[in-house]
Design a protein around this motif. Structure first.
Motif, PDB file in Angstrom:
ATOM      1  N   ASN A  53      11.134 -28.305  -6.638  1.00 57.44           N
ATOM      2  CA  ASN A  53      11.730 -28.951  -5.460  1.00 57.44           C
ATOM      3  C   ASN A  53      13.099 -29.514  -5.822  1.00 57.44           C
ATOM      4  O   ASN A  53      13.477 -30.604  -5.391  1.00 57.44           O
ATOM      5  CB  ASN A  53      10.805 -30.089  -4.975  1.00 57.44           C
ATOM      6  CG  ASN A  53       9.386 -29.623  -4.704  1.00 57.44           C
ATOM      7  OD1 ASN A  53       9.083 -29.123  -3.637  1.00 57.44           O
ATOM      8  ND2 ASN A  53       8.516 -29.800  -5.691  1.00 57.44           N
ATOM      9  N   GLU A  76      16.267 -29.004  -5.134  1.00 63.56           N
ATOM     10  CA  GLU A  76      17.302 -29.349  -4.175  1.00 63.56           C
ATOM     11  C   GLU A  76      17.005 -30.683  -3.484  1.00 63.56           C
ATOM     12  O   GLU A  76      17.922 -31.464  -3.193  1.00 63.56           O
ATOM     13  CB  GLU A  76      17.466 -28.239  -3.130  1.00 63.56           C
ATOM     14  CG  GLU A  76      17.842 -26.882  -3.722  1.00 63.56           C
ATOM     15  CD  GLU A  76      19.092 -26.931  -4.591  1.00 63.56           C
ATOM     16  OE1 GLU A  76      19.958 -27.801  -4.355  1.00 63.56           O
ATOM     17  OE2 GLU A  76      19.196 -26.114  -5.522  1.00 63.56           O
ATOM     18  N   THR A  77      15.737 -30.950  -3.237  1.00 65.97           N
ATOM     19  CA  THR A  77      15.357 -32.212  -2.602  1.00 65.97           C
ATOM     20  C   THR A  77      15.711 -33.400  -3.482  1.00 65.97           C
ATOM     21  O   THR A  77      16.343 -34.366  -3.033  1.00 65.97           O
ATOM     22  CB  THR A  77      13.847 -32.227  -2.317  1.00 65.97           C
ATOM     23  OG1 THR A  77      13.543 -31.176  -1.404  1.00 65.97           O
ATOM     24  CG2 THR A  77      13.416 -33.568  -1.729  1.00 65.97           C
ATOM     25  N   TYR A  78      15.322 -33.335  -4.741  1.00 66.92           N
ATOM     26  CA  TYR A  78      15.497 -34.496  -5.615  1.00 66.92           C
ATOM     27  C   TYR A  78      16.910 -34.616  -6.167  1.00 66.92           C
ATOM     28  O   TYR A  78      17.321 -35.692  -6.586  1.00 66.92           O
ATOM     29  CB  TYR A  78      14.463 -34.444  -6.736  1.00 66.92           C
ATOM     30  CG  TYR A  78      13.067 -34.563  -6.193  1.00 66.92           C
ATOM     31  CD1 TYR A  78      12.641 -35.746  -5.584  1.00 66.92           C
ATOM     32  CD2 TYR A  78      12.190 -33.488  -6.222  1.00 66.92           C
ATOM     33  CE1 TYR A  78      11.368 -35.851  -5.043  1.00 66.92           C
ATOM     34  CE2 TYR A  78      10.916 -33.581  -5.693  1.00 66.92           C
ATOM     35  CZ  TYR A  78      10.514 -34.763  -5.102  1.00 66.92           C
ATOM     36  OH  TYR A  78       9.259 -34.872  -4.556  1.00 66.92           O
TER      37      TYR A  78
END
Length: 393
Positions: free
Chosen positions: A343, A345-347
């Motif tokens: 994940n 890109e989210t973090y």
């Protein structure tokens, strides 16, 4: 009638056993030779015996231990065999016996290359107590690693006290000849053996001063197929950010545990559902498939893990992979890295969210349950990584 059926069943079992033994023998090609230490030096000088200290256990023998080896050879005291893997060109790569072989070669002043020192950071062991830093006996300076010096000088021997002060230049010629003519047992795994059988053989047979770890055996066996994965594991594990975040003890580093951690990330990334063996077997199979896969994108994996490590480093918590007792927890390492990587890109856009997810993971009861005893079994690995996916997603 019943006795007849039992006899038939027994005959079938015997036939199956004999076939399996025969099939496994065909997968293995091994040999053993007794050759002189002088010939070992010649093989090494001609690049027919390859020693790669960066891919093997690095521990430092004291001057007394090195002297004891030379003394033993002079007195014809048996020493353990060395183990080599033969490649398709007939070249031997040393698997077990690094310290013995390098000690002998360096006594004669023939050791070459720059891989004999790896500068590890000051380490914290599993009890949280700082280890003593190594001090060079001659200069009084920190060594930061392991050095092997050519043409070193003998100390008093355990049996032959008068060895002290001699080196290869002033040792009596007849004793130098005796050293070179002394015989060493070499256990050879031939190149035509299957890679999985090579792994199993060295796992069972190595008998040096300390047993080879699974990662040491992997480095020796799978490099012969394609060295690029081994080189990537070494590169990542030697990075400053990786070292700062893991702070592994010198004992763990000497066993190449840092390289195994990187391998675990590569093996588990988007692959948890395929875990159908215990940890060791799963990592072996992943490494074998990877080195034989010409289309494996090493650059993508390198870029991903470097990006993940840099992102975690921004949290500025050097104990991020440690528990409340300051023990390094491998399940935290692989869980956090896998969760972030899947994940990314989210973090990358929300560091505070990342911090909260890491806190949640480390306090999650289900994750803890799957990270405890027998945590390397296939079911626990799958369940642990499934929980990682649920938390970070």
């Amino acid at each position: 009638m019943e006795n007849l059926a039992e006899k038939v069943a027994l005959a079938e079992k015997v036939a199956l056993l004999e076939k399996e033994v025969s099939d496994e023998r065909k997968r293995l090609s091994s040999d053993r030779l007794d050759i002189s230490f002088g010939e070992l030096i010649n093989l090494y000088k001609n690049n027919e015996l390859i020693i790669r200290p960066e891919y093997q256990r690095l521990f430092r023998w004291s001057e007394a231990q090195k002297t004891a080896l030379i003394e033993s050879i002079l007195l014809s005291i048996p020493i353990p065999p060395i183990f080599v893997a033969e490649d398709k060109n007939g070249v031997w790569e040393l698997v077990d016996g690094l310290q013995r072989v390098s000690t002998f070669i360096s006594f004669f002043g023939e050791l070459k290359g720059s891989g004999w020192t790896i500068d590890y950071q000051e380490d914290i062991d599993r009890s949280g107590v700082e280890e003593e830093e190594e001090i060079d006996e001659e200069s009084g300076e920190e060594t930061g690693g392991i050095k092997t010096i050519n043409k070193w000088t003998l100390q008093e021997g355990g049996l032959v006290k008068s060895l002290q002060g001699f080196n290869v230049d002033n040792l009596p010629p007849n004793l130098k000849i005796n050293l070179k003519r002394a015989v060493c047992r070499v256990e050879i795994l031939r190149g035509e053996s299957s890679t999985s059988m090579k792994y199993e053989l060295f796992k069972r047979l190595n008998s040096g001063g300390s047993k080879l770890t699974p990662q040491e055996i992997r480095n020796a066996i799978y490099r012969g197929v394609n060295p690029r994965l081994n080189e990537l594991l070494l590169k990542v594990s030697q990075g400053a950010v990786f070292k700062s975040l893991t702070q592994l003890s010198s004992g763990k580093l000497n066993e190449l545990y840092d390289q195994e951690l990187v391998l675990r990330f590569f093996a588990f990334y988007k692959n948890a559902q395929n875990v159908n063996e215990n940890m060791e077997k799963f990592l072996n199979d992943f490494m074998e498939r990877t080195v034989e896969n010409a289309s494996f994108d090493y650059d993508v994996y390198e870029s991903l893990i470097m990006r993940v490590l840099e992102l975690i480093y921004q949290i500025e918590d050097k104990k991020i992979f440690r528990n409340e007792r300051n023990f390094f927890v491998p399940a935290y390492f692989e869980g956090i890295l896998i969760g972030v990587a899947q994940n990314i890109e989210t973090y990358a856009e929300d560091l505070e969210l990342l911090k909260s997810k890491i806190t949640q993971l480390k306090s999650d009861n289900d994750f803890k349950r799957y990270s405890g005893t027998a945590s390397n079994s296939r079911s626990r690995i799958r369940n642990r990584l499934k929980r990682v996916d649920e938390i970070f997603k």
